[in-house]
Design a protein around this motif. Structure first.
Motif, PDB file in Angstrom:
ATOM      1  N   TYR A 125       0.821  -1.312   0.007  1.00 19.40           N
ATOM      2  CA  TYR A 125      -0.074  -0.101  -0.066  1.00 19.40           C
ATOM      3  C   TYR A 125       0.837   1.299   0.002  1.00 19.40           C
ATOM      4  O   TYR A 125       0.574   2.203  -0.912  1.00 19.40           O
ATOM      5  CB  TYR A 125      -0.949  -0.030   1.058  1.00 19.40           C
ATOM      6  N   SER A 126       1.956   1.317   0.916  1.00 22.01           N
ATOM      7  CA  SER A 126       2.632   2.329   0.811  1.00 22.01           C
ATOM      8  C   SER A 126       3.601   2.636  -0.484  1.00 22.01           C
ATOM      9  O   SER A 126       3.694   3.788  -0.974  1.00 22.01           O
ATOM     10  CB  SER A 126       3.884   2.140   2.117  1.00 22.01           C
ATOM     11  N   SER A 127       3.853   1.459  -1.134  1.00 25.23           N
ATOM     12  CA  SER A 127       4.725   1.550  -2.458  1.00 25.23           C
ATOM     13  C   SER A 127       3.771   2.034  -3.512  1.00 25.23           C
ATOM     14  O   SER A 127       4.047   3.113  -4.368  1.00 25.23           O
ATOM     15  CB  SER A 127       5.044   0.190  -2.656  1.00 25.23           C
ATOM     16  N   ILE A 128       2.574   1.777  -3.558  1.00 22.25           N
ATOM     17  CA  ILE A 128       1.451   2.302  -4.540  1.00 22.25           C
ATOM     18  C   ILE A 128       1.583   3.749  -4.100  1.00 22.25           C
ATOM     19  O   ILE A 128       1.132   4.623  -5.213  1.00 22.25           O
ATOM     20  CB  ILE A 128       0.172   1.490  -4.446  1.00 22.25           C
ATOM     21  N   LEU A 129       1.180   3.988  -2.761  1.00 18.89           N
ATOM     22  CA  LEU A 129       1.009   5.622  -2.627  1.00 18.89           C
ATOM     23  C   LEU A 129       2.119   6.316  -3.125  1.00 18.89           C
ATOM     24  O   LEU A 129       2.164   7.603  -3.521  1.00 18.89           O
ATOM     25  CB  LEU A 129       0.630   5.456  -1.108  1.00 18.89           C
ATOM     26  N   LEU A 130       3.452   5.629  -2.795  1.00 19.80           N
ATOM     27  CA  LEU A 130       4.616   6.413  -3.230  1.00 19.80           C
ATOM     28  C   LEU A 130       4.752   6.783  -4.746  1.00 19.80           C
ATOM     29  O   LEU A 130       4.898   7.713  -5.185  1.00 19.80           O
ATOM     30  CB  LEU A 130       5.777   5.745  -2.645  1.00 19.80           C
ATOM     31  N   VAL A 156       2.191  22.536 -25.708  1.00 19.78           N
ATOM     32  CA  VAL A 156       1.686  22.920 -24.162  1.00 19.78           C
ATOM     33  C   VAL A 156       0.259  22.487 -23.760  1.00 19.78           C
ATOM     34  O   VAL A 156      -0.086  21.829 -22.969  1.00 19.78           O
ATOM     35  CB  VAL A 156       1.563  24.366 -24.474  1.00 19.78           C
ATOM     36  N   THR A 157      -0.508  22.265 -25.276  1.00 22.11           N
ATOM     37  CA  THR A 157      -1.763  21.675 -25.062  1.00 22.11           C
ATOM     38  C   THR A 157      -1.934  20.314 -24.921  1.00 22.11           C
ATOM     39  O   THR A 157      -2.704  19.892 -23.962  1.00 22.11           O
ATOM     40  CB  THR A 157      -2.444  21.786 -26.309  1.00 22.11           C
ATOM     41  N   ILE A 158      -1.154  19.645 -25.340  1.00 24.63           N
ATOM     42  CA  ILE A 158      -1.028  18.164 -24.869  1.00 24.63           C
ATOM     43  C   ILE A 158      -0.466  17.883 -23.392  1.00 24.63           C
ATOM     44  O   ILE A 158      -0.945  17.290 -22.497  1.00 24.63           O
ATOM     45  CB  ILE A 158       0.070  17.444 -25.628  1.00 24.63           C
ATOM     46  N   ALA A 159       0.638  18.890 -22.851  1.00 24.32           N
ATOM     47  CA  ALA A 159       1.034  18.740 -21.498  1.00 24.32           C
ATOM     48  C   ALA A 159       0.054  19.093 -20.570  1.00 24.32           C
ATOM     49  O   ALA A 159      -0.185  18.532 -19.397  1.00 24.32           O
ATOM     50  CB  ALA A 159       2.352  19.676 -21.339  1.00 24.32           C
ATOM     51  N   VAL A 160      -0.870  20.199 -20.806  1.00 26.30           N
ATOM     52  CA  VAL A 160      -1.944  20.703 -19.680  1.00 26.30           C
ATOM     53  C   VAL A 160      -2.910  19.800 -19.746  1.00 26.30           C
ATOM     54  O   VAL A 160      -3.344  19.369 -18.762  1.00 26.30           O
ATOM     55  CB  VAL A 160      -2.210  22.115 -20.268  1.00 26.30           C
ATOM     56  N   GLY A 161      -3.185  19.142 -21.039  1.00 26.80           N
ATOM     57  CA  GLY A 161      -4.548  18.137 -20.910  1.00 26.80           C
ATOM     58  C   GLY A 161      -4.070  17.033 -20.178  1.00 26.80           C
ATOM     59  O   GLY A 161      -4.658  16.299 -19.390  1.00 26.80           O
ATOM     60  N   GLY A 162      -2.780  16.488 -20.516  1.00 23.05           N
ATOM     61  CA  GLY A 162      -2.116  15.332 -19.765  1.00 23.05           C
ATOM     62  C   GLY A 162      -2.027  15.718 -18.251  1.00 23.05           C
ATOM     63  O   GLY A 162      -2.099  14.643 -17.337  1.00 23.05           O
ATOM     64  N   THR A 163      -1.512  16.805 -17.872  1.00 21.21           N
ATOM     65  CA  THR A 163      -1.480  17.182 -16.387  1.00 21.21           C
ATOM     66  C   THR A 163      -3.005  17.003 -15.854  1.00 21.21           C
ATOM     67  O   THR A 163      -2.819  16.216 -14.511  1.00 21.21           O
ATOM     68  CB  THR A 163      -1.123  18.440 -16.234  1.00 21.21           C
ATOM     69  N   VAL A 164      -3.887  17.296 -16.221  1.00 21.37           N
ATOM     70  CA  VAL A 164      -5.325  17.064 -15.647  1.00 21.37           C
ATOM     71  C   VAL A 164      -5.730  15.484 -15.492  1.00 21.37           C
ATOM     72  O   VAL A 164      -6.137  15.058 -14.388  1.00 21.37           O
ATOM     73  CB  VAL A 164      -6.280  17.826 -16.306  1.00 21.37           C
ATOM     74  N   ILE A 165      -5.161  14.839 -16.586  1.00 23.63           N
ATOM     75  CA  ILE A 165      -5.539  13.511 -16.482  1.00 23.63           C
ATOM     76  C   ILE A 165      -4.686  12.795 -15.435  1.00 23.63           C
ATOM     77  O   ILE A 165      -5.228  12.107 -14.776  1.00 23.63           O
ATOM     78  CB  ILE A 165      -5.272  12.810 -18.113  1.00 23.63           C
ATOM     79  N   THR A 166      -3.422  12.946 -15.568  1.00 24.22           N
ATOM     80  CA  THR A 166      -2.677  12.083 -14.562  1.00 24.22           C
ATOM     81  C   THR A 166      -2.889  12.583 -13.168  1.00 24.22           C
ATOM     82  O   THR A 166      -2.846  11.501 -12.178  1.00 24.22           O
ATOM     83  CB  THR A 166      -1.045  12.380 -14.941  1.00 24.22           C
ATOM     84  N   ASP A 167      -3.072  13.964 -12.945  1.00 22.23           N
ATOM     85  CA  ASP A 167      -3.296  14.306 -11.555  1.00 22.23           C
ATOM     86  C   ASP A 167      -4.843  13.809 -10.909  1.00 22.23           C
ATOM     87  O   ASP A 167      -5.015  13.305  -9.789  1.00 22.23           O
ATOM     88  CB  ASP A 167      -3.452  16.053 -11.205  1.00 22.23           C
ATOM     89  N   THR A 168      -5.723  13.640 -11.978  1.00 19.73           N
ATOM     90  CA  THR A 168      -6.867  13.215 -11.623  1.00 19.73           C
ATOM     91  C   THR A 168      -6.836  11.618 -11.052  1.00 19.73           C
ATOM     92  O   THR A 168      -7.437  11.021 -10.150  1.00 19.73           O
ATOM     93  CB  THR A 168      -8.103  13.241 -12.647  1.00 19.73           C
ATOM     94  N   LEU A 169      -6.123  11.040 -11.951  1.00 18.30           N
ATOM     95  CA  LEU A 169      -5.778   9.379 -11.759  1.00 18.30           C
ATOM     96  C   LEU A 169      -4.915   9.281 -10.442  1.00 18.30           C
ATOM     97  O   LEU A 169      -5.287   8.473  -9.544  1.00 18.30           O
ATOM     98  CB  LEU A 169      -5.134   8.817 -12.769  1.00 18.30           C
ATOM     99  N   ALA A 170      -4.149  10.178 -10.323  1.00 22.20           N
ATOM    100  CA  ALA A 170      -3.229   9.872  -9.196  1.00 22.20           C
ATOM    101  C   ALA A 170      -3.992  10.044  -7.709  1.00 22.20           C
ATOM    102  O   ALA A 170      -3.655   9.616  -6.694  1.00 22.20           O
ATOM    103  CB  ALA A 170      -2.047  11.033  -9.156  1.00 22.20           C
ATOM    104  N   LEU A 171      -4.676  11.448  -7.722  1.00 25.42           N
ATOM    105  CA  LEU A 171      -5.749  11.579  -6.657  1.00 25.42           C
ATOM    106  C   LEU A 171      -6.659  10.532  -6.250  1.00 25.42           C
ATOM    107  O   LEU A 171      -7.113  10.173  -5.395  1.00 25.42           O
ATOM    108  CB  LEU A 171      -6.244  12.976  -6.661  1.00 25.42           C
ATOM    109  N   LEU A 173      -6.251   7.523  -7.196  1.00 27.90           N
ATOM    110  CA  LEU A 173      -5.486   6.623  -6.554  1.00 27.90           C
ATOM    111  C   LEU A 173      -5.365   6.646  -5.072  1.00 27.90           C
ATOM    112  O   LEU A 173      -5.379   5.736  -4.297  1.00 27.90           O
ATOM    113  CB  LEU A 173      -4.084   6.291  -7.391  1.00 27.90           C
ATOM    114  N   LEU A 174      -4.968   7.758  -4.857  1.00 31.74           N
ATOM    115  CA  LEU A 174      -4.893   8.181  -3.206  1.00 31.74           C
ATOM    116  C   LEU A 174      -5.993   7.685  -2.440  1.00 31.74           C
ATOM    117  O   LEU A 174      -5.800   7.398  -1.342  1.00 31.74           O
ATOM    118  CB  LEU A 174      -4.486   9.517  -3.308  1.00 31.74           C
ATOM    119  N   THR A 175      -7.064   8.286  -2.991  1.00 27.90           N
ATOM    120  CA  THR A 175      -8.350   8.100  -2.369  1.00 27.90           C
ATOM    121  C   THR A 175      -8.812   6.484  -1.998  1.00 27.90           C
ATOM    122  O   THR A 175      -9.302   6.173  -0.988  1.00 27.90           O
ATOM    123  CB  THR A 175      -9.611   8.644  -3.017  1.00 27.90           C
TER     124      THR A 175
END
Length: 704
Positions: A125-130, A156-171, A173-175
């Protein structure tokens, strides 16, 4: 000394005036000093925050005021990234953003799990959260690309859109991981999570634009509009927080929702960028610097080991994701560098995740020490990782964005020769329409293009004695200049005495080498049902033209826009542009078509070009990909123009591409268009567009 006895100079500073003064001095001085050392100003503010913060000289504590301003700055960055997006490109590149988002989530996730479980010896669990910390990212370097003017570049368009996707998935995952580690995950948990996220996104994306459109249509006060936008950003962030997402996701979605309603050349957009870049974003960067504790380098070996593993693997993982994106979509090396730079910084979502993991206690040791999901070494390592990744991010983004910006300012020879220095003239006479005439002029002009000029002219008839004429003129010209300045555009004020108004406009057009005239539509008094047809000018009779305008059209051969605003230009959702047959054979065809494409680009509104099929072939761009917000619709009903009313919707603006009589694209129905605008389309904004036309002379000015 008695004078200063009532002021507390002890450290850390408690006096709010001194604290604010110190931070303002840093915001002013740090970029100026570090720019000489070729250090990006973003990194300078972070370093300054570390120096004055509680782990440095302890001049200022990271208290609630710093946290509040910093939170606003972070939300501002995400909001601006959504607001700055070219929605046409975003829709076109949405699948690329999705692919990059999956790359930049999955690669760090895999490396993070392996490193946490096998290298650092953490639980699964700690490894996945890390690994979730590895995957998340913060657009801390976004102000760099915005300042250099490449915010609409594909990378920039790709990076910004990708950031929203990866942050959403990461958070998310945190939940899920925290819920599983504490035993709170059941079937209801998944339904609640999915429902709340879907409801939040639906409200922001679909309801926010409706509310904002209504507000902008009803309220024209500049301050009220700005406060409303700020309220929408924080409301969207709060809704995301309620749904279990990070507030930055809500701020980004708010930017997307308001994107079309706040054109990038508008005064409101200029105010939003100015306040964010001057106050909110620097506060956020200084607050990030205050988190950095240099003592963590010397505290214990485990913190250094964790920090080293995190920095190396995160940097490698983000570079691999950027490299895979470059190879997948055939991007340039500079675009890859920008994507890597924008995605490599870890601040907001990373801090949120590590604090949640640190505060989750799974049990206690025999000595009574708490067993945390993420231990103190990860917390300390995260602080060091923030400093390292922010440094890498700013340098990489600065380098790649600078190279792209330099390339964009040196276009190909053909492209350069095709550009004509633009000088737009706005004759102003009615204080109710001045602001809208300037708004249309700004919308038809390439954003921040050097060399072009904007002029406002008020002409005074020297045969009429009116002592107050000059004061009225000064007020009108000041209003025009203020409106343009709000969009960060200089407008030159001109006041001229002449034998008549039309002669003044034509004379100034010659003297200033004017390329386009944007003027208001004549409002016919009720007692004057029409005017006689003036020779050589179609549409010179009836309401909407007037003798003065007809004289200008007779004596000049410039691209002329005659505008009748019914509602604010920013609230127009669609521009219907009716084009006559053989319009492509007129001398000024490419000139006015370029203006229409700039209108589509700057406003973000839908543009529908209605023309016969033979003309549509020339209207469509030659490039394979055309802007998503421009439609090309076959139209042959020039003999029945009132039938257009069946296709009109609320918030439409109706354009007619006109012609002078006896020219190639002239149609007899054009003489009736002003009357149609009054009787059939009175509730809609409208524009009559007269292009440059070749007639008896090739001169830009026609002798009569």
């Amino acid at each position: 000394m008695y004078l200063f006895a009532h002021i507390d100079f002890s450290l850390p500073l408690e006096d709010p005036i001194l604290k604010f003064l110190l931070i303002l001095v840093i915001i002013l001085a740090a970029p100026l000093l570090l720019n000489k050392l070729k250090i990006p100003y973003l990194l300078g503010l972070i370093i300054a925050g570390a120096v004055i913060g509680p782990h440095g000289l302890n001049l200022v504590l990271r208290d609630s005021s710093i946290i509040l301003s910093g939170t606003a700055g972070l939300l501002y960055i995400m909001f601006l990234s959504g607001l700055d997006m070219d929605m046409s490109d975003f829709r076109h590149n949405s699948w690329r953003s999705l692919v990059f988002g999956l790359y930049t989530f999955c690669v760090p996730l895999l490396l993070g799990i392996l490193a946490g479980y096998y290298v650092l010896g953490f639980s699964i669990y700690s490894s996945i959260l890390l690994a979730g910390l590895f995957a998340s990212q913060t657009l801390i370097a976004y102000p760099i690309v915005s300042k250099l003017g490449i915010a609409r570049d594909k990378a920039v368009t790709i990076a910004v859109g990708g950031t929203v996707i990866t942050d959403t998935l990461a958070l998310l995952l945190l939940t899920v991981i925290v819920g599983m580690a504490t035993g709170n995950v059941n079937e209801m948990f998944w339904w609640q999570l999915a429902g709340s996220v879907a409801l939040c996104i639906a409200i922001i994306v679909f309801v926010f634009p409706i509310i904002a459109h209504w507000f902008f249509k009803q309220v024209s006060d500049n301050i009220s509009q700005y406060i409303f936008v700020l309220a929408m950003v924080f409301l969207g962030s709060f809704l995301a927080q309620l749904a279990g997402l990070e507030p930055i996701i809500g701020a980004f979605l708010s930017g997307i929702a308001l994107n079309r309603l706040i054109p990038r050349t508008s005064p409101l957009m200029n105010r939003i960028e100015f306040v964010g870049n001057a106050i909110f974003i620097p506060f956020f960067l200084i607050g990030v610097g205050m988190l950095i504790d240099y003592r963590a380098f010397f505290r214990d070996w485990e913190s250094l080991e964790v920090a080293a593993v995190m920095i190396v693997l995160i940097t490698a993982a983000k570079f691999i994701a950027a490299w895979l994106t470059q190879k997948s979509f055939r991007l340039s090396r500079d675009q890859r560098t920008v994507i890597f730079g924008l995605s490599s910084a870890h601040v907001a979502a990373t801090l949120a995740a590590v604090m949640v993991g640190y505060n989750v206690i799974l049990g206690h040791t025999p000595d009574g020490e708490p067993i945390r999901l993420l231990n103190e070494s990860v917390l300390n390592g995260t602080i060091l990782m923030i400093l390292a990744t922010c440094t890498v991010s700013t340098f990489a983004t600065q380098r790649g964005a600078h190279n792209i910006a330099v390339r964009q300012t040196h276009p190909d020879t053909d492209e350069k020769s095709a550009k004509v220095e633009e000088h737009l003239l706005i004759p102003v006479a009615n204080e109710q329409t001045v602001e809208e005439l300037v708004a249309l002029s700004v919308m038809l002009k390439r954003a921040k293009e050097p060399g072009g000029r904007l002029y406002a002219l008020h002409a005074i008839d020297n045969q009429v004695e009116d002592p107050s004429a000059e004061k009225r003129a000064e007020k009108l010209l000041e209003t025009a200049a203020t409106t343009a300045a709000a969009s960060d555009i200089y407008l030159q004020e001109l006041m001229r005495y002449d034998v008549n108004i039309s002669n003044a406009i034509v004379s100034v057009s010659r003297e200033r080498n004017i390329t386009d005239i944007i003027m208001g539509m004549h409002q016919m008094p009720p007692s004057m049902p029409g005017l006689p047809v003036l020779p050589g000018i179609s549409g010179a009779s009836g309401p909407g033209i007037g003798k003065m305008t007809a004289d200008v059209l007779m004596q000049s051969n410039l691209t002329t826009f005659i505008y009748h605003p019914v509602q604010p230009l920013a609230t127009i959702k669609r521009h219907l542009i009716v084009v006559p047959e053989k319009a492509e054979q007129e001398a000024g065809f490419k000139l006015w078509l370029r203006r229409i494409r700039l209108l589509a680009e700057n406003s973000g509104a839908k543009v529908s070009l209605l023309a016969p099929e033979s003309t549509l072939a020339y209207l469509r761009p030659r490039e394979r990909r055309r802007p998503d917000n421009i439609d090309y619709v076959p139209f042959t009903q020039w003999d029945d123009l009132p039938s257009l009313g069946h296709d009109m919707r609320d918030d439409d603006c109706l354009w007619f591409v006109m012609s002078r009589r006896d020219r190639v694209s002239y149609h007899p129905s054009m003489s009736r268009i002003p009357a149609y605008l009054e009787h059939h389309f009175a509730g809609y904004s409208s524009v009559l567009l007269y292009p440059v036309q070749a007639g008896d002379t090739e001169s830009r000015y026609i002798r009569v």
